[in-house]
Structure formats: C-alpha cells, structure tokens
Motif scaffolding. Structure first.
Motif, PDB file in Angstrom:
ATOM      1  N   GLU A 288     -49.037  56.405 -11.828  1.00 53.74           N
ATOM      2  CA  GLU A 288     -49.554  57.672 -12.346  1.00 53.74           C
ATOM      3  C   GLU A 288     -50.493  58.373 -11.365  1.00 53.74           C
ATOM      4  OE1 GLU A 288     -48.429  58.807 -15.193  1.00 53.74           O
ATOM      5  OE2 GLU A 288     -47.225  56.985 -15.401  1.00 53.74           O
ATOM      6  N   ALA A 289     -50.615  57.854 -10.146  1.00 53.25           N
ATOM      7  CA  ALA A 289     -51.534  58.447  -9.171  1.00 53.25           C
ATOM      8  C   ALA A 289     -51.147  59.897  -8.894  1.00 53.25           C
ATOM      9  CB  ALA A 289     -51.511  57.644  -7.873  1.00 53.25           C
ATOM     10  N   PRO A 290     -52.113  60.825  -8.936  1.00 54.22           N
ATOM     11  CA  PRO A 290     -51.801  62.246  -8.718  1.00 54.22           C
ATOM     12  C   PRO A 290     -51.149  62.539  -7.369  1.00 54.22           C
ATOM     13  CG  PRO A 290     -54.025  61.980  -9.604  1.00 54.22           C
ATOM     14  CD  PRO A 290     -53.525  60.604  -9.282  1.00 54.22           C
ATOM     15  N   ILE A 291     -51.390  61.678  -6.363  1.00 58.60           N
ATOM     16  CA  ILE A 291     -50.820  61.902  -5.035  1.00 58.60           C
ATOM     17  C   ILE A 291     -49.302  62.003  -5.088  1.00 58.60           C
ATOM     18  CG2 ILE A 291     -50.642  59.445  -4.433  1.00 58.60           C
ATOM     19  CD1 ILE A 291     -51.857  62.059  -1.955  1.00 58.60           C
ATOM     20  N   PHE A 292     -48.677  61.300  -6.053  1.00 60.39           N
ATOM     21  CA  PHE A 292     -47.222  61.319  -6.138  1.00 60.39           C
ATOM     22  C   PHE A 292     -46.685  62.697  -6.527  1.00 60.39           C
ATOM     23  CE2 PHE A 292     -47.525  56.555  -6.931  1.00 60.39           C
ATOM     24  CZ  PHE A 292     -46.992  56.220  -5.690  1.00 60.39           C
ATOM     25  N   SER A 293     -47.534  63.524  -7.159  1.00 60.99           N
ATOM     26  CA  SER A 293     -47.055  64.842  -7.605  1.00 60.99           C
ATOM     27  C   SER A 293     -46.822  65.797  -6.442  1.00 60.99           C
ATOM     28  CB  SER A 293     -48.053  65.465  -8.590  1.00 60.99           C
ATOM     29  OG  SER A 293     -49.275  65.778  -7.932  1.00 60.99           O
ATOM     30  N   ILE A 294     -47.450  65.536  -5.302  1.00 61.40           N
ATOM     31  CA  ILE A 294     -47.237  66.420  -4.149  1.00 61.40           C
ATOM     32  C   ILE A 294     -46.509  65.710  -3.010  1.00 61.40           C
ATOM     33  CG2 ILE A 294     -49.310  67.763  -4.696  1.00 61.40           C
ATOM     34  CD1 ILE A 294     -50.499  66.450  -2.083  1.00 61.40           C
ATOM     35  N   ALA A 295     -46.274  64.406  -3.157  1.00 60.74           N
ATOM     36  CA  ALA A 295     -45.644  63.646  -2.075  1.00 60.74           C
ATOM     37  C   ALA A 295     -44.157  63.977  -1.959  1.00 60.74           C
ATOM     38  CB  ALA A 295     -45.838  62.148  -2.307  1.00 60.74           C
ATOM     39  N   ASP A 296     -43.675  64.049  -0.733  1.00 60.07           N
ATOM     40  CA  ASP A 296     -42.239  64.207  -0.499  1.00 60.07           C
ATOM     41  C   ASP A 296     -41.527  62.872  -0.696  1.00 60.07           C
ATOM     42  OD1 ASP A 296     -42.028  67.075   0.647  1.00 60.07           O
ATOM     43  OD2 ASP A 296     -43.664  66.178   1.797  1.00 60.07           O
ATOM     44  N   TYR A 297     -42.230  61.790  -0.345  1.00 59.09           N
ATOM     45  CA  TYR A 297     -41.696  60.436  -0.532  1.00 59.09           C
ATOM     46  C   TYR A 297     -42.800  59.579  -1.121  1.00 59.09           C
ATOM     47  CZ  TYR A 297     -38.151  62.137   2.706  1.00 59.09           C
ATOM     48  OH  TYR A 297     -37.169  62.886   3.316  1.00 59.09           O
ATOM     49  N   GLY A 298     -42.512  58.910  -2.217  1.00 63.49           N
ATOM     50  CA  GLY A 298     -43.501  58.060  -2.863  1.00 63.49           C
ATOM     51  C   GLY A 298     -43.004  56.636  -2.982  1.00 63.49           C
ATOM     52  N   LEU A 299     -43.871  55.687  -2.655  1.00 59.67           N
ATOM     53  CA  LEU A 299     -43.533  54.269  -2.772  1.00 59.67           C
ATOM     54  C   LEU A 299     -44.522  53.618  -3.726  1.00 59.67           C
ATOM     55  CD1 LEU A 299     -41.883  51.798  -1.918  1.00 59.67           C
ATOM     56  CD2 LEU A 299     -43.430  51.539   0.046  1.00 59.67           C
ATOM     57  N   HIS A 300     -44.007  53.187  -4.900  1.00 57.11           N
ATOM     58  CA  HIS A 300     -44.832  52.494  -5.881  1.00 57.11           C
ATOM     59  C   HIS A 300     -44.884  51.028  -5.488  1.00 57.11           C
ATOM     60  CE1 HIS A 300     -45.171  50.670 -10.165  1.00 57.11           C
ATOM     61  NE2 HIS A 300     -46.359  50.795  -9.606  1.00 57.11           N
ATOM     62  N   ALA A 301     -45.951  50.666  -4.760  1.00 56.22           N
ATOM     63  CA  ALA A 301     -46.051  49.299  -4.238  1.00 56.22           C
ATOM     64  C   ALA A 301     -47.485  49.012  -3.833  1.00 56.22           C
ATOM     65  CB  ALA A 301     -45.122  49.125  -3.035  1.00 56.22           C
ATOM     66  N   ASP A 302     -47.779  47.724  -3.668  1.00 55.61           N
ATOM     67  CA  ASP A 302     -49.082  47.296  -3.171  1.00 55.61           C
ATOM     68  C   ASP A 302     -49.115  47.562  -1.665  1.00 55.61           C
ATOM     69  OD1 ASP A 302     -51.278  45.840  -2.146  1.00 55.61           O
ATOM     70  OD2 ASP A 302     -51.238  44.503  -3.877  1.00 55.61           O
ATOM     71  N   LEU A 303     -50.083  48.331  -1.229  1.00 54.78           N
ATOM     72  CA  LEU A 303     -50.118  48.707   0.195  1.00 54.78           C
ATOM     73  C   LEU A 303     -50.248  47.496   1.105  1.00 54.78           C
ATOM     74  CD1 LEU A 303     -53.200  48.774   1.745  1.00 54.78           C
ATOM     75  CD2 LEU A 303     -53.600  50.370  -0.112  1.00 54.78           C
ATOM     76  N   PHE A 304     -50.890  46.416   0.615  1.00 56.13           N
ATOM     77  CA  PHE A 304     -51.072  45.227   1.443  1.00 56.13           C
ATOM     78  C   PHE A 304     -49.745  44.519   1.717  1.00 56.13           C
ATOM     79  CE2 PHE A 304     -55.263  45.793  -0.591  1.00 56.13           C
ATOM     80  CZ  PHE A 304     -56.035  45.913   0.549  1.00 56.13           C
ATOM     81  N   ASP A 305     -48.753  44.765   0.872  1.00 52.74           N
ATOM     82  CA  ASP A 305     -47.402  44.254   1.123  1.00 52.74           C
ATOM     83  C   ASP A 305     -46.547  45.287   1.848  1.00 52.74           C
ATOM     84  OD1 ASP A 305     -47.971  41.867  -0.231  1.00 52.74           O
ATOM     85  OD2 ASP A 305     -47.424  42.752  -2.174  1.00 52.74           O
TER      86      ASP A 305
END
Length: 314
Positions: A288-305
């Motif tokens: 639900e992060a707002p960044i995804f609303s403007i992103a051209d490509y979104g990755l729902h994942a743990d950044l450390f992985d």
C-alpha cells in the motif's frame, strides 16, 4: 533590439565551467525574450565566461571580475546584478541553493515581486509554478516592468552547452558591500555524479535501518548503475545518510532518466522532489506504499533480498 526583449541569466559556475542548472535556466530564458545574455560574476573566471559564450542561444556574456565576487557571497552578487538590471525585462536564476540565496535580494533591491520556481513560460509575463508540494500548478501573471524569476531546472530541458558563439564583454564590478565575508568552504568529496545532475539516482529510506546497511545494500547497486545516491528526509533525519543526499521538497529536486526508490514509502514531500523522473522504480515490502502510485515499475519485496538479487543480475 529593444530593452523589453532582453533577458539576463545569472550563471552558476566554478570559475572554469558552467553548471548544468544554468543550461536549464537558459532554456526558460529563451522563451521569455528574443535576446538572452548571461552574467558570469567571479574572480579569474575567464574559463567560465568562455564556457558561457559557447551555450546555444546566448547573444552576449557579461563578465564581472573582482576578488570579492570570487566566493558567490549573496550580497555582492545581488549588487552586481542590480547594477546591470537596467534595460532587461527579465532576470533569471536557477532555483538552486545559490540562486535562491541571491534572487530574493535582487527582487527586494529592485522593488519587484519574485516569481519562484517556474516550470513553464506561458508568455513573457505569465508563468506556471508548483504549489502544495507539487500537487497543483498555479499560473502567475506579473505586471512588474522587470521580472525576477527562479527556474525549477527539472521543468526545462537543458540547452546545448557547445553550439553557441556569443561575444564576451567585460563589465565594471561593483564595490565590495562589506556586509559579509567569506570564512571557509568545506567540500564533501564524492566520486559519484552530483545528485542534482545525475542521470540515474538510487535512493534509500528509513527502512534500511542504519548507515552501514545503507552503504552495504545500496552502494553496490549505485556502483553497477553509475548512479548518484539519494535518501528520503526520514532517512536523513535518522542519520542514515548525509544532508546533501536528501531528495524532496526540503531537499534536492531531481529528474533523472532513472530513479530507483528502495524502502521509501512515498511521502508527499519526497514525491515533490522526484516525481518528474523519466522512469521510477519502487522496491517496497508494503503493497500500500504511496510510492507505487507514481512508479513505472513496482516490486513488492523486501529490499534486503531484492536489491542484492538485482545487483547480481546486473
């Protein structure tokens, strides 16, 4: 050429070369009037004056040379601009830290209203600028005979730096105002591209947890991409990254070809600083992060992985 067609751009430079923000400002100036001049104020800055003369679309370079202009003190720079203001219809500054330090002084001394951070020239007296952290644009019309403008550099494509052949004229420098003195400059050395000019930016948020993790996870990705490193305000406030990495309404406004946001939720004040990026990639474990609303490509994942996997894939 009548005075009303002449526009003055106040250049930012390092005494040898012209900073990219000036090229964006020239692009805006060319839409304001038929003849554009550039002021290079400094000391032993012949190299910068020659570089300014090569900018596409420039008719004339005004070179003011004096020791007290060497360090860009706002009081002296403003006095120099005001001394040359007669005959110009517009005076433009990049909306950088330096430009925003000098422009209000010039406007006050000339007793005119400044129009800040324009992103579009509608006509020579009408401009668009963002309000509400970039969520809306307002159209501003100025009736002042001389218009003092700061230019949000992400709103205009830079003109060519090498296609021009303007003449260089020496102008009389103003006297030292004595209102301020240069004490010391501390420069952070960085082998990476300058954040404001970088074509690729990798930014991290508070989710990284520590400055060590910031370096361990994001630095390899930035190295692979040849990118500048950025950070959200929350990350900077938490001490994870230095102040000059901050991207956002209270930090730097950037518009790279590629912006990679790692662990950044997308607060309005951050989006205001990077939403004009050509391609936005967001990596966040909160769907639900707002960044995804403007992103051209979104990755729902743990950044450390995800980020180490992305580095390995590159």
């Amino acid at each position: 050429m009548t005075a009303t067609n002449q526009v003055l751009v106040v250049a930012e430079h390092d005494h040898v070369s012209i900073r990219t923000a000036t090229l964006n400002t020239v692009a805006a100036a060319l839409q304001c009037g038929a003849e554009v001049h550039v002021l290079v104020a400094g000391h032993e800055a012949e190299g910068a004056a020659k570089a300014a003369a090569a900018i596409a679309g420039i008719a004339r370079v005004l070179h003011a040379d004096a020791p007290h202009l060497a360090n860009g003190l706002a009081e002296n720079c403003a006095a120099q601009v005001v001394a040359l203001a007669t005959g110009y219809s517009h005076i433009l500054f990049p909306a950088t830290s330096a430009g925003k330090n000098v422009a209000p002084r010039v406007a006050a001394l000339l007793d005119v209203a400044q129009v800040s951070e324009i992103v579009r020239v509608v006509s020579p007296d009408t401009f668009q600028r963002p309000i509400y952290a970039g969520n809306a644009l307002v159209t501003v019309q100025s009736s002042d005979p001389l218009k003092v403008l700061t230019v949000r550099v992400t709103g205009f494509d830079a003109v060519a730096a090498e296609d021009g052949a303007a003449r260089i004229d020496k102008v009389e420098p103003v006297a030292d105002s004595g209102l301020s003195a240069f004490i010391e400059r501390v420069v952070a050395k960085n082998d990476r591209p300058e954040l404001g000019d970088a074509q690729i930016v990798v930014s991290g948020g508070r989710a990284l947890g520590s400055s060590e993790k910031f370096a361990e996870v994001l630095t390899p990705l930035a190295d692979k991409l040849g990118a500048a490193l950025g950070a959200s305000r929350a990350a900077v406030d938490a001490g994870l990254a230095p102040n000059d990495w901050q991207v956002g309404q209270t930090g730097k406004i950037v518009a790279p070809q590629l912006y990679v946001a790692c662990g950044i939720s997308g607060a309005i004040q951050h989006l205001a600083g990077m939403k004009d990026s050509k391609v936005i990639v967001a990596i966040n474990k909160d769907p639900e992060a707002p960044i995804f609303s403007i992103a051209d490509y979104g990755l729902h994942a743990d950044l450390f992985d995800a980020v180490p996997q992305l580095v390995d894939a590159l």
